[in-house]
Design a protein around this motif. Structure first.
Motif, mmCIF file in Angstrom:
data_model
loop_
_atom_site.group_PDB
_atom_site.id
_atom_site.type_symbol
_atom_site.label_atom_id
_atom_site.label_comp_id
_atom_site.label_asym_id
_atom_site.label_seq_id
_atom_site.Cartn_x
_atom_site.Cartn_y
_atom_site.Cartn_z
ATOM 1 N N THR A 145 50.289 75.754 46.414
ATOM 2 C CA THR A 145 50.644 74.900 45.280
ATOM 3 C C THR A 145 50.403 73.431 45.604
ATOM 4 O O THR A 145 49.983 72.654 44.744
ATOM 5 N N PRO A 149 46.809 72.867 43.291
ATOM 6 C CA PRO A 149 47.721 73.072 42.159
ATOM 7 C C PRO A 149 47.026 73.588 40.900
ATOM 8 O O PRO A 149 47.615 74.304 40.109
ATOM 9 N N GLN A 160 49.020 83.272 45.941
ATOM 10 C CA GLN A 160 49.127 81.927 46.511
ATOM 11 C C GLN A 160 49.204 81.991 48.036
ATOM 12 O O GLN A 160 48.546 81.216 48.736
#
Length: 892
Positions: A145, A149, A160
Motif C-alpha cells: 500500500t 497505492p 498485496q
C-alpha cells in the motif's frame, strides 16, 4: 510424497486428504490439502520491478530520540552479526539475527535503535508485528500500500503481501524487523524467499532458532546502566543526580530487578507524580513479596503498576477502566472503534488513551487508529482478584460487551470478521476456569466458529469449540443434544488441526453417547460416526474406518434417503477410503455416482459438487488416467476460484492436486513452482508441523528429487521424517512414507547400505500396519528389491520383484502405474541376469502400456523404449525379428 523405483522416471506428487499420488515410477499415499498460490496481474508485477522506495523509507513505530543506556555493546554486536563483512555495502551481504529474552527486557527497544542508527544504510526499513503469520502478511500488505497505492487499493491482503515479497526480491539491501515472534518457524519461508537483505527478529522464545538464524540473548541491564536509566527518567536528562539520589536509584533499580520495562514504568510514575525516590521505595516495600528463585517479572511489574494505576486513576478514572478491559483482548491492533462504546464521545476516549500512553501502558499504531498493550500488563491485570458482586474479573464484562456489540452478522464481509477474530479467540482462551460464560458470548463463539468453518479454517476454532463444549457440559449436562453436537465439533476441530490423540478418544466417546441418547440411526449419530471414521482414516487405520464408513452409508440410505446431502457425504467418504486402499475399481464408480447425484440435487457449482468433481479427478490421476484427470482438475479449479475465492482451502487443495497431476505426467516445470508455493502457504496458514505442511514439504522434496536435485531433496526428506516422527508417531502411514522416501533418496545418491537398512525396516512396519497387499507396502517391496538390484544382489532382487508384480496385478490391475513400474523393474533385473528371453517381452509390454497411457514422448515411455532397445541389441534373435517386421510393413 513419492517413491520412485523406476530408474529415470517420475514426477512429484501432492494430494488432498486421503489420496494416493503417483510420481517417478511408483507413488505412495499422501494426505493433506492444497496450496495457496497468489496470481498477480502483469502490470502489478511490472510495478514491483519498477517502483522505488524513497530515501530512508520505512515505518518504524517510534523515534530513537528517547533515553537509551546500557546497550551499546549489544548494538555493536548486532551490527557485526547481521553484516558478516563488517562495513560492506548492505546490498552485497545478507543476514538474519534473532534477539530473544523475557518480556520487558528491551528487545523491541534495541531493535528500534538499531533500525534508526543504520536506516540510511538500507534501501528500506520495514517493521512488522510478527506474533503470528497473519500479522506478518498484513504488515507486508501495508508495504504494498505504501509503495504501490494505485494498485494495492484495488486488491486484497494476500495479493498485496505477494506483491511486497516480489518487490523485496527485485530491490535488495533492505532491513525487515519481525517484532515479537512467537514461533521461529513462522519466519523460515520468508528467509528462504528473501535472501538479499537483513532480517532482524525479536522474540521471548529462546528455543527453535538453531536451524533458522543466529541468536543474541538479551539479559537484564547491569546495575550501573539501570541506575543511570532510572535517574534520567526520574530527574530528566538535564539534571545530574546527587550522590544520595544515585544511591537511592541504585537501590530502587535493584528492587525492580533491572528489568527495563519495570524501570521505565517506575520512572514514568516518579516523573509524572513528583514522588520522591524514598517515598516510592517505602510504598513499594509495603506491598513487596520477595520472589524466590530469582527475578519474577510479573510480580516485579505488578508492584510498580499498583501505584501507576493509582496515579492514572487520579488523573483519568476512565483510563484505568479501559486498561482493565483491553487486558482481555488480543494485545495488538485493538481498534479505537472497538473501544468507543466505553466512552461517551471520541474526546473522552482520546483523553483516556492519552493518559495510558503517558505512563507507557499502551502504544499507538502509526495512524493512531489502534493501540497495543504489553502482554505482561495483560497478564498482571487478568490475575487481579475479583471484587465485583457478579463474579466477573475486573474488565472482563466490559470486554465481553464490546465483542458482542462488534460481532458482525453471520454473513458479513470478511474484513470485519478478520479484525475482530483475534480478540474473540484471545477472549475465549483467557476465560478463568471458575467463570460461567453468558449465553451472549456463547453465541459470539458459535458465530465465529461457523465463520472459520466456512473459511475452511476449522483447525483455528479449537479454542472456541473448547469453550462452547465446556459451557454446554456445565449448563446442559453431558448428554444433552447441544453438548453432543459441541463435542463432535471439537473432535472434528482437533482432527483438522492434526491432533488425533485428542480427536479420536473424544469422537469415540461422542459416538457412544449419541447411540445411547439419540439412537443408532439418528442423524446426529450418523454424523458423529462418519467423523470418527474420517479420523481413523486420517491416522491410516483403514481396518476400523472402512466398516464404519460402510455401515454409516447403509444407515444413511435407509434413514435419510439415497440423495440426502448427508448420504452423499457418506458415499463420498467411503469412495475415498476405497481410493486410499488402492481399490480404484470400487472407488471411481462411487465417485462418479456421487458427482452425478450432487449435480442433480445441489447444482453444478455447489461447494460439495466441486469437491466431488475434484475427488473424481484425483482418483483418475492416482489410477494413472492423466488425460481424464487434468481437464477435470483445471475446470474444477476455475469454478472453485470463482465460487470460493483464490485462497480458500478447497481451492488450494484443487490447485495442489493439479500440480500433482502435472508432475505425474512428467511436467515438472509447472509442478515444482506450485509445490514451492504450497509449502510457503501451508507454513503461513497451518504452521510448520501441521500434517498438511509436512505433506507439502515431502512433496517438494520429491519434486526436487525427480528433477535430479538431490542436494535439496535429501535434507528436506530428512527434516520431514524427523518432524513426522515427532508429530505423528513412528508408525503413522505418513511417517512410513517419509522413511521410504528418504531411503529411496539414499539409494539414488549411491548410499546403498543406509538405503537397504531403512527400506527393510519400512517394509516390515508397513506389512504390520497396513497389510501385505496395501499399495504402500507394495512400494516398499519394490524399492527394497531395487536397492538389492543396485547393490548387485540379484538373488534377492528378482524374487522380490516377481512377488511385487504378481501382487500388483492382482490388487491394482494390469495397467496401474505401480504394476507398470514392477514389470519394468523386473524386466531390468532379468536383463541384468542375462535372461533376455524373459526380459524383452516384459520390456515390450511396458512400452506398449506407456505409449497408450502417457503418449510417445513421456519420460516413462522414453525410459521403457531405451531399455527395450538396449536389451534388443544384446539379443540377435530379436534383431532379426525386428528387421523382418520393418521390411514387410514400411509404415511401422
Amino acid at each position: 510424497m513419492t517413491d520412485s523405483p523406476v530408474p529415470g522416471g517420475g514426477g512429484p506428487q501432492a494430494t488432498g486428504p486421503r489420496s494416493i499420488a503417483v510420481g517417478g515410477g511408483v507413488g505412495v499415499a499422501i494426505t493433506g490439502d492444497g496450496a495457496r498460490v497468489v496470481m498477480l496481474p502483469a502490470e502489478a508485477v511490472r510495478w514491483a520491478k519498477e517502483a522505488e522506495a524513497p530515501p530512508g523509507a520505512g515505518n518504524l513505530p517510534g523515534s530513537a530520540s528517547g533515553i537509551f543506556v546500557g546497550r551499546q555493546d549489544e548494538l555493536a554486536k548486532l551490527r557485526r552479526l547481521l553484516s558478516a563483512e563488517g562495513e560492506a555495502a548492505v546490498t552485497q551481504v545478507s543476514g538474519t539475527q534473532a534477539i530473544h529474552g523475557l518480556g520487558g527486557i528491551g528487545k523491541t527497544t534495541l531493535a528500534l535503535h538499531y533500525a534508526h542508527m543504520h536506516r540510511r544504510r538500507y534501501t528500506l526499513v520495514w517493521w512488522m508485528n510478527a506474533t503470528n503469520t497473519e500479522q506478518i502478511v498484513t504488515s507486508l500488505a501495508t508495504l504494498a500500500t505504501r509503495l504501490c497505492p494505485q494498485w494495492a487499493a484495488t486488491t486484497g491482503v494476500q495479493e498485496q503481501a505477494a506483491w511486497a515479497i516480489l518487490w523485496l526480491q527485485w530491490h535488495p539491501g533492505w532491513l525487515l524487523v519481525f517484532d515479537n515472534v512467537e514461533d521461529p518457524d513462522d519466519l523460515r519461508h520468508y528467509l528462504g524467499m528473501l535472501p538479499d537483505g537483513h532480517h532482524l527478529a525479536t522474540s521471548r522464545t529462546a528455543t527453535g532458532w538453531h536451524a533458522i538464524a543466529p541468536t543474541m540473548s538479551l539479559g537484564l541491564l547491569d546495575a550501573d546502566a539501570a541506575a543511570t536509566l532510572l535517574c534520567t527518567l526520574t530527574l530528566g536528562p538535564e539534571h545530574a543526580p546527587t550522590q544520595e539520589q544515585r544511591q537511592e536509584t541504585a537501590a530502587l533499580a535493584d528492587e525492580l530487578g533491572y528489568l527495563p520495562l519495570a524501570l521505565e514504568q517506575a520512572g514514568a510514575y516518579l516523573f509524572e507524580t513528583g514522588t520522591s525516590l524514598a517515598d516510592y521505595r517505602d510504598m513499594l516495600g509495603k506491598v513487596m513479596d520477595t520472589a524466590a528463585g530469582g527475578i519474577d517479572p510479573e510480580r516485579t511489574i505488578a508492584r510498580i503498576w499498583r501505584h501507576t494505576l493509582t496515579a492514572i486513576e487520579r488523573r483519568n478514572p476512565q483510563a484505568v477502566m479501559l486498561l482493565k478491559t483491553v487486558a482481555w483482548l488480543a494485545p495488538d491492533d485493538i481498534p479505537r472503534t472497538l473501544l468507543a462504546p466505553l466512552c461517551p464521545d471520541p474526546l473522552t476516549l482520546g483523553e483516556a488513551l492519552g493518559a495510558l500512553h503517558a505512563y507507557n501502558m499502551i502504544s499507538y499504531s502509526a495512524d493512531r487508529q489502534s493501540i497495543s498493550v504489553h502482554r505482561l500488563v495483560q497478564t498482571v491485570l487478568r490475575h487481579q482478584p475479583t471484587t465485583q458482586a457478579n463474579g466477573y474479573p475486573p474488565g472482563r464484562q466490559d470486554a465481553e460487551h464490546l465483542i458482542h456489540q462488534a460481532t458482525p452478522d453471520e454473513h458479513m464481509d470478511n474484513p470485519r470478521w478478520e479484525r475482530l477474530l483475534p480478540h474473540v479467540l484471545i477472549f475465549a482462551e483467557s476465560c478463568p476456569t471458575d467463570y460461567t460464560a453468558t449465553s451472549e458470548i456463547m453465541r459470539v463463539y458459535q458465530e465465529a466458529a461457523r465463520y472459520l468453518y466456512r473459511q475452511g479454517r476449522n483447525a483455528h476454532a479449537v479454542g472456541l469449540q473448547q469453550a462452547i463444549l465446556a459451557h454446554c457440559e456445565r449448563s446442559l449436562g453431558d448428554t444433552h443434544t447441544d453438548t453432543l453436537a459441541s463435542r463432535n465439533n471439537l473432535g472434528d476441530a482437533y482432527r483438522a488441526a492434526g491432533d488425533f490423540k485428542r480427536a479420536i478418544p473424544l469422537l469415540e466417546k461422542n459416538v457412544t453417547d449419541c447411540e445411547q441418547t439419540l439412537g443408532e440411526t439418528h442423524p446426529g449419530t450418523l454424523i458423529s460416526r462418519n467423523n470418527l471414521a474420517v479420523a481413523y482414516q486420517a491416522t491410516g487405520d483403514l481396518r476400523r474406518a472402512m466398516p464404519l464408513f460402510e455401515a454409516t452409508l447403509t444407515q444413511c440410505e435407509e434413514v435419510l434417503g439415497n440423495t440426502h446431502p448427508d448420504t452423499l457425504t457418506s458415499r463420498d467418504s467411503l469412495a475415498r477410503a476405497f481410493q486410499e486402499a488402492g481399490h480404484f475399481k470400487r472407488a471411481i464408480p462411487l465417485f462418479e455416482a456421487t458427482l452425478t447425484q450432487r449435480e442433480e440435487v445441489l447444482g453444478n457449482t455447489h461447494p460439495d459438487t466441486l469437491t466431488s468433481r475434484n475427488n473424481l479427478a484425483r482418483a483418475f490421476q492416482e489410477a494413472g488416467h492423466f488425460k481424464r484427470a487434468i481437464p477435470l482438475l483445471e475446470a474444477t479449479l476455475t469454478q472453485r476460484e470463482e465460487v470460493l475465492g483464490n485462497t480458500h482451502p478447497d481451492t488450494l487443495t484443487n490447485r495442489c492436486d493439479l500440480a500433482v497431476t502435472y508432475g505425474a505426467a512428467g511436467d515438472l516445470k509447472r509442478a515444482i513452482p506450485l509445490f514451492e508455493a504450497t509449502l510457503t502457504q501451508r507454513e503461513e496458514v497451518l504452521g510448520n508441523t501441521h500434517p498438511d505442511t509436512l505433506t507439502s514439504r515431502n512433496n517438494l522434496a520429491h519434486a526436487y528429487e525427480a528433477a535430479g536435485d538431490l542436494k535439496r531433496a535429501a535434507p528436506l526428506f530428512e527434516n520431514t521424517l524427523t518432524q513426522r516422527e515427532q508429530a505423528l508417531g513412528e508408525t503413522h502411514p505418513s511417517t512410513l512414507t517419509s522413511r521410504n522416501n528418504l531411503a529411496y533418496a539414499y539409494r539414488v545418491a549411491g548410499d546403498l547400505q543406509r538405503a537397504i537398512s531403512l527400506l527393510k525396516t519400512t517394509l516390515t512396519q508397513r506389512e504390520e500396519v497396513l497389510g501385505d497387499t496395501h499399495p504402500d507396502t507394495l512400494v516398499s517391496r519394490i524399492n527394497l528389491a531395487g536397492a538389492y538390484h543396485a547393490a548387485g544382489d540379484l538373488g534377492r532382487a528378482i524374487p522380490l520383484f516377481e512377488a511385487a508384480l504378481t501382487c500388483c496385478e492382482q490388487t491394482l490391475g494390469e495397467t496401474h502405474p505401480y504394476t507398470l513400474a514392477s514389470r519394468h523393474n523386473l524386466a531390468g533385473a532379468y536383463h541384468a541376469a542375462g535372461d533376455l528371453g524373459r526380459a524383452i517381452p516384459l520390456f515390450e509390454a511396458v512400452l506398449s502400456h506407456c505409449e497408450r497411457t502417457w503418449g510417445n514422448t513421456h519420460s516413462k515411455t522414453l525410459a521403457a523404449r531405451s531399455d527395450l532397445a538396449l536389451a534388443s541389441r544384446s539379443d540377435p534373435a530379436t534383431q532379426r525379428r525386428r528387421v523382418a517386421t520393418t521390411a514387410t510393413d514400411p509404415a511401422q
